[in-house]
Design an enzyme around this catalytic site. Structure first.
Site, PDB file in Angstrom:
ATOM      1  N   LYS A  21      -5.961  62.857 -75.318  1.00 26.44           N
ATOM      2  CA  LYS A  21      -6.754  63.278 -74.408  1.00 26.44           C
ATOM      3  C   LYS A  21      -8.311  63.682 -74.595  1.00 26.44           C
ATOM      4  CE  LYS A  21      -4.013  66.833 -74.145  1.00 26.44           C
ATOM      5  NZ  LYS A  21      -3.082  66.558 -75.627  1.00 26.44           N
ATOM      6  N   ARG A  80      -6.598  64.533 -88.346  1.00 29.77           N
ATOM      7  CA  ARG A  80      -7.673  64.551 -87.538  1.00 29.77           C
ATOM      8  C   ARG A  80      -8.774  65.651 -88.149  1.00 29.77           C
ATOM      9  NH1 ARG A  80      -6.742  66.695 -81.703  1.00 29.77           N
ATOM     10  NH2 ARG A  80      -5.177  68.117 -82.604  1.00 29.77           N
ATOM     11  N   ARG A  94      -0.825  73.253 -68.145  1.00 33.41           N
ATOM     12  CA  ARG A  94       0.485  72.599 -68.933  1.00 33.41           C
ATOM     13  C   ARG A  94       1.624  73.379 -68.622  1.00 33.41           C
ATOM     14  NH1 ARG A  94      -2.845  72.034 -73.521  1.00 33.41           N
ATOM     15  NH2 ARG A  94      -1.768  72.103 -75.407  1.00 33.41           N
ATOM     16  N   ARG A 148       4.502  72.751 -81.008  1.00 36.62           N
ATOM     17  CA  ARG A 148       3.535  72.366 -80.166  1.00 36.62           C
ATOM     18  C   ARG A 148       4.100  71.326 -79.165  1.00 36.62           C
ATOM     19  NH1 ARG A 148      -1.485  70.868 -83.563  1.00 36.62           N
ATOM     20  NH2 ARG A 148      -2.435  69.911 -81.530  1.00 36.62           N
ATOM     21  N   ARG A 170      -8.436  71.631 -87.598  1.00 39.48           N
ATOM     22  CA  ARG A 170      -7.846  72.661 -86.996  1.00 39.48           C
ATOM     23  C   ARG A 170      -6.759  73.565 -87.651  1.00 39.48           C
ATOM     24  NH1 ARG A 170      -7.163  70.236 -80.946  1.00 39.48           N
ATOM     25  NH2 ARG A 170      -5.075  71.607 -80.866  1.00 39.48           N
TER      26      ARG A 170
HETATM   27  P1  AP5 Z   1      -7.265  63.878 -79.736  1.00 38.22           P
HETATM   28  O1  AP5 Z   1      -7.801  62.940 -78.603  1.00 38.22           O
HETATM   29  O2  AP5 Z   1      -7.921  64.764 -80.382  1.00 38.22           O
HETATM   30  O3  AP5 Z   1      -5.918  64.343 -79.212  1.00 38.22           O
HETATM   31  P2  AP5 Z   1      -5.293  65.503 -78.049  1.00 38.22           P
HETATM   32  O4  AP5 Z   1      -4.971  64.504 -77.238  1.00 38.22           O
HETATM   33  O5  AP5 Z   1      -6.907  65.775 -77.500  1.00 38.22           O
HETATM   34  O6  AP5 Z   1      -4.555  66.423 -78.811  1.00 38.22           O
HETATM   35  P3  AP5 Z   1      -4.610  67.790 -78.998  1.00 38.22           P
HETATM   36  O7  AP5 Z   1      -4.098  68.116 -80.397  1.00 38.22           O
HETATM   37  O8  AP5 Z   1      -6.124  68.258 -78.768  1.00 38.22           O
HETATM   38  O9  AP5 Z   1      -3.906  68.347 -77.735  1.00 38.22           O
HETATM   39  P4  AP5 Z   1      -3.199  69.832 -77.780  1.00 38.22           P
HETATM   40  O10 AP5 Z   1      -2.741  69.926 -76.190  1.00 38.22           O
HETATM   41  O11 AP5 Z   1      -2.112  69.953 -78.914  1.00 38.22           O
HETATM   42  O12 AP5 Z   1      -4.421  70.802 -78.066  1.00 38.22           O
HETATM   43  P5  AP5 Z   1      -5.274  71.843 -77.231  1.00 38.22           P
HETATM   44  O13 AP5 Z   1      -6.495  71.750 -77.787  1.00 38.22           O
HETATM   45  O14 AP5 Z   1      -5.102  71.543 -75.968  1.00 38.22           O
HETATM   46  O15 AP5 Z   1      -6.710  63.019 -80.997  1.00 38.22           O
HETATM   47  C1  AP5 Z   1      -5.859  63.195 -82.281  1.00 38.22           C
HETATM   48  C2  AP5 Z   1      -6.394  62.293 -83.314  1.00 38.22           C
HETATM   49  O16 AP5 Z   1      -5.810  61.046 -83.095  1.00 38.22           O
HETATM   50  C3  AP5 Z   1      -7.649  62.529 -83.500  1.00 38.22           C
HETATM   51  O17 AP5 Z   1      -8.029  62.487 -84.928  1.00 38.22           O
HETATM   52  C4  AP5 Z   1      -8.107  60.883 -83.000  1.00 38.22           C
HETATM   53  O18 AP5 Z   1      -9.348  60.384 -83.623  1.00 38.22           O
HETATM   54  C5  AP5 Z   1      -6.964  60.096 -83.047  1.00 38.22           C
HETATM   55  N1  AP5 Z   1      -6.813  59.193 -82.114  1.00 38.22           N
HETATM   56  C6  AP5 Z   1      -6.834  59.370 -80.857  1.00 38.22           C
HETATM   57  N2  AP5 Z   1      -6.532  58.255 -79.831  1.00 38.22           N
HETATM   58  C7  AP5 Z   1      -6.288  57.440 -80.956  1.00 38.22           C
HETATM   59  C8  AP5 Z   1      -5.617  56.054 -80.708  1.00 38.22           C
HETATM   60  N3  AP5 Z   1      -5.372  55.336 -79.467  1.00 38.22           N
HETATM   61  N4  AP5 Z   1      -5.138  55.433 -81.778  1.00 38.22           N
HETATM   62  C9  AP5 Z   1      -5.314  56.000 -83.087  1.00 38.22           C
HETATM   63  N5  AP5 Z   1      -5.715  57.185 -83.268  1.00 38.22           N
HETATM   64  C10 AP5 Z   1      -6.338  58.062 -82.165  1.00 38.22           C
HETATM   65  O19 AP5 Z   1      -4.653  73.217 -77.192  1.00 38.22           O
HETATM   66  C11 AP5 Z   1      -4.670  74.063 -78.480  1.00 38.22           C
HETATM   67  C12 AP5 Z   1      -3.601  75.326 -78.325  1.00 38.22           C
HETATM   68  O20 AP5 Z   1      -4.242  75.986 -77.000  1.00 38.22           O
HETATM   69  C13 AP5 Z   1      -2.419  75.188 -77.576  1.00 38.22           C
HETATM   70  O21 AP5 Z   1      -1.340  74.775 -78.626  1.00 38.22           O
HETATM   71  C14 AP5 Z   1      -2.163  76.347 -76.974  1.00 38.22           C
HETATM   72  O22 AP5 Z   1      -2.027  77.422 -77.882  1.00 38.22           O
HETATM   73  C15 AP5 Z   1      -3.634  76.700 -76.134  1.00 38.22           C
HETATM   74  N6  AP5 Z   1      -3.663  76.288 -75.014  1.00 38.22           N
HETATM   75  C16 AP5 Z   1      -4.772  75.064 -74.672  1.00 38.22           C
HETATM   76  N7  AP5 Z   1      -4.388  74.913 -73.287  1.00 38.22           N
HETATM   77  C17 AP5 Z   1      -3.580  75.824 -72.791  1.00 38.22           C
HETATM   78  C18 AP5 Z   1      -3.245  76.112 -71.534  1.00 38.22           C
HETATM   79  N8  AP5 Z   1      -3.437  75.370 -70.424  1.00 38.22           N
HETATM   80  N9  AP5 Z   1      -2.114  77.050 -71.292  1.00 38.22           N
HETATM   81  C19 AP5 Z   1      -1.666  77.502 -72.547  1.00 38.22           C
HETATM   82  N10 AP5 Z   1      -2.102  77.588 -73.688  1.00 38.22           N
HETATM   83  C20 AP5 Z   1      -3.147  76.468 -73.771  1.00 38.22           C
HETATM   84 ZN    ZN Z   2      -7.650  67.984 -77.452  1.00 39.00          ZN
END
Ligand code: AP5
Ligand code: ZN
Length: 214
Positions: free
Chosen positions: A13, A127, A88, A171, A160
């Site tokens: 994402k 990452r 989410r 997660r 992270r």
């Molecule tokens: P990347 O694009 O960074 O992944 P992402 O989908 O953004 O995954 P996240 O880990 O950021 O999602 P998340 O939902 O767990 O975390 P968030 O920050 O939202 O890609 C990952 C890696 O793969 C990178 O190194 C990239 O280079 C590589 N990559 C990407 N695409 C690729 C491909 N096609 N092929 C190969 N490699 C690839 O949330 C964190 C925390 O915040 C949650 O756990 C929760 O505690 C809280 N939180 C956030 N939002 C909410 C909400 N709405 N409600 C409640 N709690 C929340």
């Molecule tokens: Zn993300």
């Protein structure tokens, strides 16, 4: 355009968001990035969110709904926006509906980043991110020009705290239990497009742009 990105941790994402943002001049609202900034700055919001985030659990609906409601007022978000990591839970989706109704707007597309769980550990543990811009790299799949350094600013990259195999398990559990029902919620509204998020980043980008232009 008003777009929601839904997908497991590491599904891509955050990687695809800048491309959509540039193509359509949209604002990128990533609740995870906003919460991490609040934790780093030790704001009252950050203090409340820290523990759940480090355990890989979701923070409370009220906290994130508040952040989004405020962000939607920003002038830069009036032309359209990308919601990355929100909603989410079904409650968050219902609250978002209320926020949009109040403003007389609607979601155009929900992109479902479909990917097998087995692929995610390698993506997550490799990452590295540039905290102030949110740019992410991967030691194997998207390495920076110089290891540990952001290509654009030359500033250091960090990992992270929740990017460990152990926290990823929680997660993923939160994703399957609490977030997958959100995909059903939007499927019923007929706005979901599924992408194969297992492909290389550039191929995922083409799929994203194709779906959004249709
Ligand atoms: P990347 O694009 O960074 O992944 P992402 O989908 O953004 O995954 P996240 O880990 O950021 O999602 P998340 O939902 O767990 O975390 P968030 O920050 O939202 O890609 C990952 C890696 O793969 C990178 O190194 C990239 O280079 C590589 N990559 C990407 N695409 C690729 C491909 N096609 N092929 C190969 N490699 C690839 O949330 C964190 C925390 O915040 C949650 O756990 C929760 O505690 C809280 N939180 C956030 N939002 C909410 C909400 N709405 N409600 C409640 N709690 C929340
Ligand atoms: Zn993300």
């Amino acid at each position: 355009k008003r777009v929601i990105l839904i997908g497991a941790p590491g599904s891509g994402k955050g990687t695809q968001s800048p491309v959509i943002k540039d193509e359509y001049c949209l604002c990128h609202l990533a609740t995870g990035d906003m919460l991490r900034a609040a934790v780093a700055a030790k704001t009252p919001l950050g203090v409340k969110a820290k523990e759940a985030m480090e355990k890989g659990e979701l923070v409370s609906d009220d906290l994130v709904v508040g952040i989004i409601d405020e962000a939607l007022e920003k002038p830069s978000c009036q032309k359209g926006f990308i919601l990355d990591g929100f909603p989410r839970t079904v409650t968050q989706a219902q609250k978002l509906d209320e926020m949009l109704q109040k403003r007389g707007i609607k979601i155009d597309k929900v992109l479902d980043f479909a990917i097998d769980d087995a692929i995610l550990e390698e993506r997550i543990t490799g990452r590295w991110i540039h905290p102030s811009s949110g740019r992410s790299y991967h030691t194997k799949f998207a390495p920076p020009k110089t290891p540990g350094v952001d290509d654009i600013t030359g500033e250091p990259l960090i990992q992270r705290k929740d990017d460990t195999a152990a926290v990823l398990k929680s997660r993923l559990e939160a994703f399957h239990k609490q977030t997958e029902p959100v995909i059903d919620y939007y499927t019923k509204k007929g706005v979901v497009a599924q992408l194969s998020a297992e492909k290389p980043p550039k191929e995922v980008t083409s799929e994203v742009l194709k779906v959004l232009s249709s």
